[in-house]
Scaffold this motif. Structure first.
Motif, short mmCIF file in Angstrom:
data_model
loop_
_atom_site.label_atom_id
_atom_site.label_comp_id
_atom_site.label_asym_id
_atom_site.label_seq_id
_atom_site.Cartn_x
_atom_site.Cartn_y
_atom_site.Cartn_z
N VAL A 144 0.86 -1.18 0.00
CA VAL A 144 0.00 0.00 0.00
C VAL A 144 0.90 1.23 0.00
CG1 VAL A 144 -1.76 1.26 1.28
CG2 VAL A 144 -1.73 -1.24 1.35
N THR A 145 0.63 2.16 -0.91
CA THR A 145 1.40 3.40 -0.94
C THR A 145 0.47 4.58 -0.70
OG1 THR A 145 2.90 2.39 -2.53
CG2 THR A 145 3.03 4.78 -2.27
N GLY A 146 0.81 5.37 0.29
CA GLY A 146 0.06 6.59 0.56
C GLY A 146 0.77 7.77 -0.05
N GLN A 147 0.03 8.72 -0.55
CA GLN A 147 0.61 9.98 -1.02
C GLN A 147 -0.48 11.02 -0.89
OE1 GLN A 147 0.67 8.55 -5.36
NE2 GLN A 147 0.62 10.77 -5.59
N GLN A 148 -0.09 12.29 -0.86
CA GLN A 148 -1.11 13.34 -0.81
C GLN A 148 -1.86 13.34 -2.14
OE1 GLN A 148 1.83 16.26 0.11
NE2 GLN A 148 0.97 16.69 2.10
N PHE A 149 -3.12 13.00 -2.28
CA PHE A 149 -4.02 12.56 -1.24
C PHE A 149 -4.74 11.33 -1.75
CE2 PHE A 149 -3.37 17.09 -0.65
CZ PHE A 149 -2.96 17.12 0.67
N HIS A 174 0.81 9.30 6.77
CA HIS A 174 -0.61 9.03 6.62
C HIS A 174 -0.96 7.91 7.59
CE1 HIS A 174 -0.64 11.33 2.83
NE2 HIS A 174 0.52 10.75 2.60
N SER A 175 -2.23 7.53 7.65
CA SER A 175 -2.61 6.40 8.50
C SER A 175 -3.65 5.56 7.78
CB SER A 175 -3.14 6.90 9.85
OG SER A 175 -3.47 5.80 10.67
N PHE A 176 -3.32 4.28 7.61
CA PHE A 176 -4.14 3.35 6.83
C PHE A 176 -5.19 2.74 7.75
CE2 PHE A 176 -4.77 -1.08 5.38
CZ PHE A 176 -5.22 -0.85 4.09
N TRP A 177 -6.46 2.93 7.39
CA TRP A 177 -7.51 2.48 8.29
C TRP A 177 -8.76 2.06 7.51
CZ3 TRP A 177 -11.29 5.80 11.59
CH2 TRP A 177 -11.92 4.98 12.55
#
Ligand code: CUA
Length: 336
Positions: free
Chosen positions: A118-123, A158-161
């Motif tokens: 999983v990759t988080g980035q804005q947004f 970020h926070s994965f939820w």
């Protein structure tokens, strides 16, 4: 004291009657809900008891007009102090151990687990299934299959939820955090970001779809090659801009009708063609759009805050894909 005890009992009854949890969609979620109830049973009575004594004292023993003297000197009470230090220490330690045992049990590594990066980035979130060779902007999971999420971010924390799965983890620059769980209910839930990460934080949500294993296998089959293409190669056939737009999460900040996005964090891309020339006289629309993607700090459209658009696209979007994206945006959704 009697009133405080009564208030504590009533307060605890109220919070236990409240419906705190969304539907459960992963194995052993019940253990987390029970843990949460136990936390409420310990914390709410103590909170209500302390607050009601405090409020009573503030009203009853307040300074009245003309009352200028100090209160009676009090030099402490050793027995009372030992009591109110020891009891909370035991309660908090016990709850910490209980919580650790539950989490350790739920997050135990499973031999047949599937890995999803999983990759988080804005947004936005993006997902990769290394073994299945799929890259996707949508999270799809088979029912009853243990999953290990490996979480990374391209920019900030970020926070994965997924509330229906209960577990949550911060996604921290420079490290890979993990979440393990087993979805056990077919349905669509939201993946949300639970860490304030910038102006578009509230728009950072995507769908997780849990499906039967057979349906998942055919989803993988349908997307395996498309994933390869989206990964980009400058020698491939002329790329289509639409998957580039989707894979990079442009729609979570910008309105663009052809892509069905309606976000308003950044400028409306439906207006792009008409304003591009006005914004930067002397430059071609194409150059302007290209610059806005690869070097967004160079120029900020009036009325929008500076330094919000991520600067990671320069290295994340291959030249061929960038051309396709620019074409897609200027062509009003058409690739040619
Ligand atoms: Cu990402 Cu909030």
């Amino acid at each position: 004291m009697l009133l405080s005890v009564l208030a504590a009992i009533v307060g605890t009854a109220i919070v236990l009657l409240m419906d705190w949890f969304p539907v459960d969609a992963a194995r052993r979620v019940g253990q987390i809900d029970t843990l949460y109830d136990v936390l409420l049973i310990f914390s709410v009575p103590i909170f209500v008891l302390v607050m009601s004594v405090a409020i009573y004292s503030v009203i009853k023993f307040r300074a009245r007009p003309g009352d200028l003297g100090d209160g009676a000197p009090i030099h402490g009470n050793t027995r009372l102090e030992i009591f109110w230090v020891t009891i909370p220490f035991l309660v908090v330690s016990g709850l910490a151990v209980y919580g650790w045992i539950v989490l350790d049990n739920i997050e135990a590594k499973q031999p047949d687990q599937m890995v999803v990066k999983v990759t988080g980035q804005q947004f936005t979130w993006s997902f990769e299934y290394p073994k299945e060779r799929v890259k996707s902007s949508q999270l799809v999971l088979p029912k009853d299959k243990p999953v290990e999420f490996r979480l990374n971010t391209k920019d900030v924390i970020h926070s994965f939820w997924v509330p229906e799965f209960r577990l949550k983890s911060d996604v921290v620059p420079g490290m890979t955090t993990k979440v393990r769980l087993t979805p056990n209910r077919v349905g669509r839930w939201n993946v949300v970001c639970a860490e304030l990460c910038g102006l578009g934080h509230a728009t950072m949500r995507q769908v997780v779809q849990v499906m039967e294993p057979s349906a998942f296998r055919s989803w993988v089959k349908r997307h395996a090659s498309g994933g390869q293409q989206a990964a980009g190669g400058s020698n491939g056939p002329t790329a289509d801009g639409k998957p580039v737009f989707a894979a990079n999460g442009c729609g979570s900040c910008h309105t663009f009708k052809p892509a069905g996005s309606t976000a308003t964090v950044g400028p409306d891309l439906d207006q792009l063609k008409s304003v591009a020339a006005k914004r930067r006289p002397g430059k071609s629309a194409r150059a302007y759009v290209r610059e806005s993607i690869t070097d967004p700090r160079a120029f900020t459209v009036k009325g929008f805050p500076k330094n919000v658009m991520p600067t990671t696209f320069k290295k994340d979007i291959a030249p061929e894909q960038l051309d396709a994206l620019v074409q897609y945006l200027l062509g009003g959704g058409k690739s040619k």
